[in-house]
Design an enzyme around this catalytic site. Structure first.
Site, PDB file in Angstrom:
ATOM      1  N   PHE A  70      -0.925   6.436  11.771  1.00  0.00           N
ATOM      2  CA  PHE A  70      -0.012   5.677  12.634  1.00  0.00           C
ATOM      3  C   PHE A  70       1.345   6.382  12.751  1.00  0.00           C
ATOM      4  CE2 PHE A  70      -2.532   2.301  10.272  1.00  0.00           C
ATOM      5  CZ  PHE A  70      -3.583   2.350  11.162  1.00  0.00           C
TER       6      PHE A  70
ATOM      7  N   SER B 167       0.817  -1.206   0.000  1.00  0.00           N
ATOM      8  CA  SER B 167       0.000   0.000   0.000  1.00  0.00           C
ATOM      9  C   SER B 167       0.858   1.266   0.000  1.00  0.00           C
ATOM     10  CB  SER B 167      -0.920  -0.017   1.234  1.00  0.00           C
ATOM     11  OG  SER B 167      -1.736   1.120   1.236  1.00  0.00           O
TER      12      SER B 167
ATOM     13  N   ARG C   1      -3.687   8.479  -0.888  1.00  0.00           N
ATOM     14  CA  ARG C   1      -4.083   7.139  -1.306  1.00  0.00           C
ATOM     15  C   ARG C   1      -4.612   7.201  -2.747  1.00  0.00           C
ATOM     16  NH1 ARG C   1      -9.460   3.787   0.661  1.00  0.00           N
ATOM     17  NH2 ARG C   1      -8.988   1.882  -0.483  1.00  0.00           N
TER      18      ARG C   1
ATOM     19  N   GLU D 186       4.569  -0.072  14.735  1.00  0.00           N
ATOM     20  CA  GLU D 186       5.058   1.235  14.282  1.00  0.00           C
ATOM     21  C   GLU D 186       5.990   1.912  15.277  1.00  0.00           C
ATOM     22  OE1 GLU D 186       1.864   0.302  14.376  1.00  0.00           O
ATOM     23  OE2 GLU D 186       1.377   0.057  12.246  1.00  0.00           O
TER      24      GLU D 186
ATOM     25  N   ASP E   3     -12.183   4.032   3.467  1.00  0.00           N
ATOM     26  CA  ASP E   3     -11.657   3.345   4.653  1.00  0.00           C
ATOM     27  C   ASP E   3     -12.228   3.947   5.939  1.00  0.00           C
ATOM     28  OD1 ASP E   3     -10.160   1.425   3.433  1.00  0.00           O
ATOM     29  OD2 ASP E   3      -8.269   2.522   3.543  1.00  0.00           O
TER      30      ASP E   3
END
Lengths: 325, 277
Positions: free
Chosen positions: A88, A42, A172, A63, A122
């Protein structure tokens, strides 16, 4: 009906441009290493992993460990890129970024996808609308959101020249290509995309194309907008901002982020201290997003080109009434 | 600058540790704040590393092939600062400036201010990850250095420690050694009261580590453990060193109270009477 300047223009997600630029960088700079937390397909770091498996470290869904391990790598003279989603990178690993990376000013570049509403369907868990504000508040950080493929490539190549961490915010969803493959780019220096005397539209990241569409709409009404691509929100290019604001005396900011603490706040801070100017901020109005289509969400939350143009009309009106009194 | 010979024998190590305990207590007293308990518990482990085990060049703190030390329990820095000063990384006069405005010796370690510090630490839970990153780069560059990370026992409550532990096992970083200063006290109480850790060696072994348990004040055992760790080639090693918080000063030993406060003039005097025999 105004012609859509981006009709037929190639659209690529800036995360893809990032993945490609990383490989380019890896070829010329052996110091570059990449840390990933299990979403390489991704974030597009899989491209680097395929080209340079020895310099790619997939630490799993962890992370915080990733951020601090990258700090350790940077103390050894390496230039580390850390990739994950913006929520994140800026929040789950925030204190690792602050204390282990930014405080010792290490060369760890945090390149994160799914900026704001570009994460669209999302939903809120993956839509970072607070990240620029959070990382901008950390000393020693540089914060950049390029608007298209070519400027993303330039950002990645320039980030390794910066002493200290650079936060690179990526999309994205596909962004229309605005810049040619090669052009003059410098982190911290805004790019004027359009000349105008009536209103300044300062935009960052995926809102740059909305700003240009808004400028086209305004031009049809005889309003000429100065459009600045403020790809770097920290350090802010105050010279370019003040020069434009002094000329137009009306400013609109546009960002795919909460209106708190991001580009709009940075611009307001500078104008407020130096050149108080009527302004409006376009962004999420201190609310979370929700699932939906990207364009649909821009309209729903007041971030579309139409909203930007409307804010410009409003701020010009305020400028006029201020000059009348 | 005063230097002390390295590669010293056990008696000399014990003597250096005694002197550095005195330095650390004087520093904390003068600063009016700091962490005596964890400085004294870690003293023998740190002295053994710096004066015997680690491959370092105090005159060249950025030497790329140097062994690295990460004090993940950054609050124990007075003993580390005293160690670095004694080795000649900086003038001992700086020890009197601990925690003062403009000092090279911050309340918690700042690698950009203090010559000889390899990392910036003080926020618990991050040091093993930092050491892991260093160890990975050592492997990548084929440099022969080793990375030593000292963790507190309370710090093991942090989830990130176990993220790093899993990752080090994945990459088989046999150039990474974790040392746990296992004094069994954390700020609010004993480990058992706040967050039980046992069976600790089983935990590390199940994460893929070579685990060694020792008495962290027995110099022969410490040196033997460091040697065993160096010989373990399959992956990372952890030394679980049982220590006594406040070790060396009777009224500080095993006392929760002495985690993070400076001794008064009188208390310093009695502490020094015990240490200066």
């Amino acid at each position: 009906m105004i012609a859509d300047r981006f009709a037929g223009v190639e659209r690529i997600p800036t995360r893809n441009a990032y993945g490609q630029a990383l490989v380019e960088l890896g070829r010329v700079d052996p110091r570059v290493v990449v840390f990933e937390a299990d979403i390489s397909k991704s974030t597009q770091t899989y491209r680097f992993a395929e080209a340079f498996p020895d310099r790619f470290f997939n630490v799993g869904v962890a992370e915080q460990n990733m951020m601090a391990a990258a700090a350790g790598a940077a103390t050894c003279g390496n230039i580390a890129f850390v990739s994950t989603y913006a929520v994140f990178g800026s929040m789950r690993a925030c204190e690792q970024l602050r204390t282990s990376v930014a405080y010792p000013k290490l060369n760890v570049n945090v390149a994160v996808s799914h900026a704001g509403l570009t994460a669209y369907d999302d939903g809120v868990t993956h839509q970072a609308v607070e990240d620029m504000g959070i990382v901008r508040t950390i000393p020693n950080m540089t914060v950049v959101q390029p608007c298209d493929g070519p400027s993303t490539r330039k950002t990645v190549l320039a980030a390794v020249e910066i002493d200290g961490p650079v936060y690179i915010r990526l999309t994205r969803i596909g962004m229309p290509t605005i810049y040619p493959a090669d052009f003059d780019f410098e982190i911290g220096r805004a790019i004027r995309l359009r000349e105008g005397k009536d209103v300044t539209i300062v935009a960052v990241g995926d809102m740059v194309c909305q700003a240009l569409l808004a400028a086209d709409e305004l031009a049809a009404e005889g309003i000429e907008a100065d459009v600045l691509d403020m790809h770097t929100i920290k350090p802010l290019d105050e010279t370019a901002l003040l020069e434009s604001a002094a000329k137009t005396r009306a400013v609109v900011t546009a960002e795919d982020h909460n209106i708190l603490n991001g580009l709009g706040s940075a611009v307001a801070e500078t104008l407020g201290e130096t050149l108080p100017t009527p302004m409006r901020r376009i962004g999420l109005r201190d609310t979370f997003g929700e699932s939906g289509g990207y364009e649909e969400l821009l309209k729903h939350f007041g971030l579309s080109a139409w909203h930007v143009a409307n804010a410009a009309r409003g701020v010009i009106e305020r400028k006029k009434s201020a000059s009348r009194t | 600058m005063e230097h002390i010979a390295r590669n010293t024998d056990v008696d000399s190590l014990r003597e250096i540790a005694r002197q550095l305990r005195i330095d650390a207590l004087k520093m904390i007293h003068l600063a009016g704040g700091g962490h005596p308990g964890g400085s004294l518990s870690a003293a023998d482990l740190i002295v053994s590393l710096y004066f015997r085990v680690m491959n370092i060049r105090p005159g060249e703190p950025d030497w790329p092939d140097r062994d690295r030390f990460v004090l993940s329990k950054g609050h124990g820095c007075p003993i580390l600062y005293a160690t670095l000063a004694r080795l000649g990384y900086f003038d001992r006069a700086h020890l009197d400036t601990l925690r003062k405005l403009g000092s090279i010796l911050q309340g918690h370690p700042d690698m950009k201010r203090t010559p000889g510090l390899d990392t910036t630490t003080g926020s618990l839970g991050q040091g093993l990850s930092i050491g892991l990153g260093m160890a990975l780069m050592g492997k990548l560059s084929a440099r022969p250095y080793r990375v030593f990370v000292m963790l507190g026992c309370g710090e093991l409550d942090e989830g990130q420690v176990w993220e790093a532990a899993m990752c080090a096992a994945k990459y088989k970083t046999n150039n990474l050694l974790a040392i746990i200063d296992y004094n069994q006290l954390q700020l609010d109480g004993t480990n058992d009261e706040i967050m039980p850790l046992e069976p600790l060696d089983d935990k590390w072994r199940s994460f893929g580590w070579n685990a060694i348990r020792i008495d962290g004040h027995d110099f022969e055992a410490i040196l033997e453990a460091y040697a065993q760790a160096a010989a373990h080639e399959q992956g990372p090693t952890v030394i679980i060193a049982k220590t006594v918080k406040g070790k060396g000063v009777s009224f500080m030993e095993d006392q929760l109270d002495w985690h993070g406060r400076a001794p008064s003039d009188k208390q310093l005097e009695s502490a020094l009477r015990e240490l200066e025999v």
